[in-house]
Design a protein around this motif. Structure first.
Motif, short mmCIF file in Angstrom:
data_model
loop_
_atom_site.label_atom_id
_atom_site.label_comp_id
_atom_site.label_asym_id
_atom_site.label_seq_id
_atom_site.Cartn_x
_atom_site.Cartn_y
_atom_site.Cartn_z
N ASP A 1 15.69 -60.72 -6.04
CA ASP A 1 15.18 -59.97 -7.36
C ASP A 1 14.09 -59.06 -6.68
O ASP A 1 12.97 -58.94 -7.59
CB ASP A 1 14.65 -60.99 -8.52
N PHE A 2 14.13 -58.42 -5.69
CA PHE A 2 13.24 -57.56 -5.07
C PHE A 2 13.55 -56.05 -5.26
O PHE A 2 14.60 -55.70 -4.88
CB PHE A 2 12.92 -57.75 -3.61
N ARG A 3 12.97 -55.27 -5.97
CA ARG A 3 13.34 -53.97 -6.44
C ARG A 3 14.78 -53.75 -7.04
O ARG A 3 15.06 -54.34 -8.14
CB ARG A 3 13.28 -52.82 -5.06
N SER A 4 15.47 -53.17 -6.09
CA SER A 4 17.01 -53.10 -6.93
C SER A 4 17.96 -54.23 -6.38
O SER A 4 18.99 -54.32 -6.86
CB SER A 4 17.79 -51.80 -6.41
N TYR A 5 17.49 -54.97 -5.75
CA TYR A 5 18.37 -56.09 -5.10
C TYR A 5 18.37 -57.46 -5.85
O TYR A 5 17.29 -57.98 -6.28
CB TYR A 5 18.09 -56.29 -3.58
N SER A 6 19.36 -57.89 -6.36
CA SER A 6 19.40 -59.27 -6.79
C SER A 6 19.49 -60.36 -5.80
O SER A 6 18.68 -61.37 -5.53
CB SER A 6 20.40 -59.53 -8.08
N ARG A 7 20.09 -59.97 -4.64
CA ARG A 7 20.21 -60.50 -3.66
C ARG A 7 20.50 -59.80 -2.38
O ARG A 7 21.21 -58.81 -2.59
CB ARG A 7 21.10 -61.83 -3.48
N ALA A 8 20.02 -60.04 -1.25
CA ALA A 8 20.11 -59.36 -0.05
C ALA A 8 20.00 -60.23 1.27
O ALA A 8 18.87 -60.77 1.26
CB ALA A 8 19.31 -58.00 0.14
N GLU A 9 20.78 -60.17 2.19
CA GLU A 9 20.49 -61.04 3.33
C GLU A 9 21.11 -59.82 4.66
O GLU A 9 22.20 -59.39 4.63
CB GLU A 9 21.71 -62.12 3.50
N VAL A 10 20.11 -59.72 5.50
CA VAL A 10 20.30 -58.72 6.52
C VAL A 10 19.86 -59.21 7.88
O VAL A 10 18.66 -59.64 8.07
CB VAL A 10 19.51 -57.34 6.16
N ALA A 11 20.73 -59.50 8.63
CA ALA A 11 20.40 -60.08 10.06
C ALA A 11 20.09 -58.78 11.19
O ALA A 11 20.70 -57.62 11.05
CB ALA A 11 21.68 -60.75 10.64
N LEU A 12 19.00 -58.84 11.65
CA LEU A 12 18.26 -57.62 12.21
C LEU A 12 18.33 -58.20 13.78
O LEU A 12 18.09 -59.34 14.20
CB LEU A 12 16.90 -57.40 11.71
N ASP A 13 18.51 -57.25 14.71
CA ASP A 13 18.15 -57.28 16.16
C ASP A 13 17.27 -56.56 16.52
O ASP A 13 16.42 -55.70 15.94
CB ASP A 13 19.72 -56.55 16.76
N ALA B 1 18.51 -40.13 20.48
CA ALA B 1 17.72 -41.30 20.81
C ALA B 1 17.47 -42.48 20.35
O ALA B 1 17.12 -43.29 21.04
CB ALA B 1 16.31 -40.32 21.38
N LEU B 2 17.88 -42.45 19.07
CA LEU B 2 17.55 -43.63 18.39
C LEU B 2 18.99 -44.39 18.00
O LEU B 2 18.90 -45.05 16.80
CB LEU B 2 16.95 -43.53 17.01
N ALA B 3 19.87 -44.23 18.95
CA ALA B 3 21.27 -44.84 18.68
C ALA B 3 20.99 -46.46 18.61
O ALA B 3 20.07 -46.79 19.53
CB ALA B 3 22.14 -44.46 19.54
N GLY B 4 21.45 -47.20 17.74
CA GLY B 4 21.51 -48.53 17.95
C GLY B 4 22.20 -49.04 16.74
O GLY B 4 23.21 -48.47 16.26
N ALA B 5 21.86 -50.28 16.19
CA ALA B 5 22.57 -50.92 15.18
C ALA B 5 22.52 -50.03 13.84
O ALA B 5 21.44 -49.38 13.84
CB ALA B 5 21.89 -52.11 14.78
N ARG B 6 23.51 -50.04 13.11
CA ARG B 6 23.52 -49.00 11.89
C ARG B 6 24.00 -49.80 10.57
O ARG B 6 25.01 -50.52 10.58
CB ARG B 6 24.58 -47.76 12.06
#
Length: 371
Positions: A10-22, A355-360
């Motif tokens: 329930d943050f901003r527009s997200y009821s739920r969000a799960e994001v795994a980051l590297d 130069a900023l190629a990476g996870a997307r």
């Protein structure tokens, strides 16, 4: 230090969000209004207890929800911590570290550190002094998390002192009995004590930051400097003891005017950071491109300072590449690409330099999908 997992409820527009980051570079790409900035805003909130887009917590809670939760797993070396903030507009926010220990929200400061550059940062150069004071105070707190308590104490003392001054002004205007000003003497002591601590930290920060800003500006816009930072205060400079005495003396000098106006006229809340570019005040003289480059240099210098002091922050670039010309875009990308963790938002993939190629991640209609 880097965030390994971000969880929102329930943050901003997200009821739920799960994001795994590297570690390394991660880009969030999608049309405007789809929630890209909401993700990096949540990371920034964990670092500062505030938003770069809103002055209160209410807009951060999804419409119709009572509260929002931001949770992140953070790795620093071999150590991993889970930090959680529950946002309760109109009531006290709550915080937890590693699920079991409930703490004050400000106790989580320092677990996540960020440096965020966003279009709103143009106000650091073109905006009012409050924007620059906020910049300094957030960086002071990132360097020394205990300063969050000092800032809170200063705000509390300032509020109490202003209330007393306002009452005195009202009594004077309506011909009432003059108030006992001995209480004001007490608040002067409190304000000078806490104000001297905050002022000393700001002065130390400006001294450390100035050469880094000048260097960063030369890297982004060669030949356009030099950049000079000057902290303008109603007190002065010196040790904490000297600053205390100077603040106390300055308060005494303006007491008559303060009682007439019902407001505190001296203290760190009235100070400013003067930015000079090429010998001229940046505000009012710098072009749009120069202002952008100077705002960027302030953030890059902040990043370099925190990194040099031993805890590399997460660098967030929120929708900034579309605002930069190709030369500045490529220079910025080259400077930040080696960072431990860099989070980028962009409306189209083409705005993210090679130069900023990476996870997307693709962000659309409240869905965050790794591509």
């Amino acid at each position: 230090m880097h965030v390994t997992h971000l969880s929102l409820a329930d943050f901003r527009s997200y009821s739920r969000a799960e994001v795994a980051l590297d570690p390394g570079v991660t880009s969030f790409v999608g049309p405007n209004g789809q929630g890209k900035t909401n993700l990096v805003e949540a990371v920034g909130y964990l670092a500062t207890l505030g938003s770069h887009r809103a002055s209160s917590d209410a807009p951060l809670v999804r419409m119709g929800a009572e509260r929002a939760v931001v949770r992140a797993a953070v790795r620093q070396g071999d150590r991993q911590q889970l930090v959680e903030l529950e946002l309760n507009p109109g009531r006290a926010n709550r915080a937890r570290i590693n699920r079991s220990s409930q703490v004050r929200p400000r106790d989580v400061l320092g677990i996540v550190r960020t440096v965020l550059f966003a279009p709103e940062d143009l106000a650091l150069v073109k905006g009012d002094p409050g924007e620059r004071r906020r910049f300094l105070d957030e960086l002071v707190t990132a360097r020394t998390p205990r300063m969050a308590g000092v800032r809170a104490d200063y705000d509390r003392v300032l509020k109490q002192r202003n209330t007393l001054l306002k009452s005195a002004a009202m009594a004077r205007r309506h011909g009432g009995r003059s108030m006992d000003m001995s209480t004001l003497d007490v608040w002067d002591q409190h304000l000078a004590t806490v104000g001297a601590e905050l002022l000393a930290q700001r002065l130390d920060l400006v001294a450390a930051l100035e050469p880094l800003v000048d260097k960063a500006y030369e890297q982004v816009a060669p030949g356009g400097g030099p950049v000079v930072l000057e902290y303008r205060s109603g007190a002065g400079a010196g040790s904490r003891e000297e600053l205390f005495g100077q603040l106390l003396a300055a308060l005494g000098e303006v007491r008559k005017q303060e009682i007439e106006r019902g407001v505190t006229l001296v203290g760190p809340h009235r100070d400013d950071l003067l930015l000079t570019l090429g010998g001229l005040p940046a505000k009012g003289y710098a072009s749009h491109g120069e202002s952008w480059s100077l705002a960027l240099a302030l953030r890059l210098a902040s990043y370099d300072l925190l990194r040099a002091e031993g805890n590399e922050p997460v660098l967030v670039l929120d929708d900034v590449f579309a605002e930069l010309d190709s030369r500045r875009r490529e220079r910025l990308a080259e400077l930040v690409a080696p960072g431990e963790q860099v989070l980028v938002t962009a409306a189209v993939a083409e705005d993210v330099p090679a130069a900023l190629a990476g996870a997307r991640f693709a962000v659309a209609a409240g869905e965050v999908t790794r591509v």
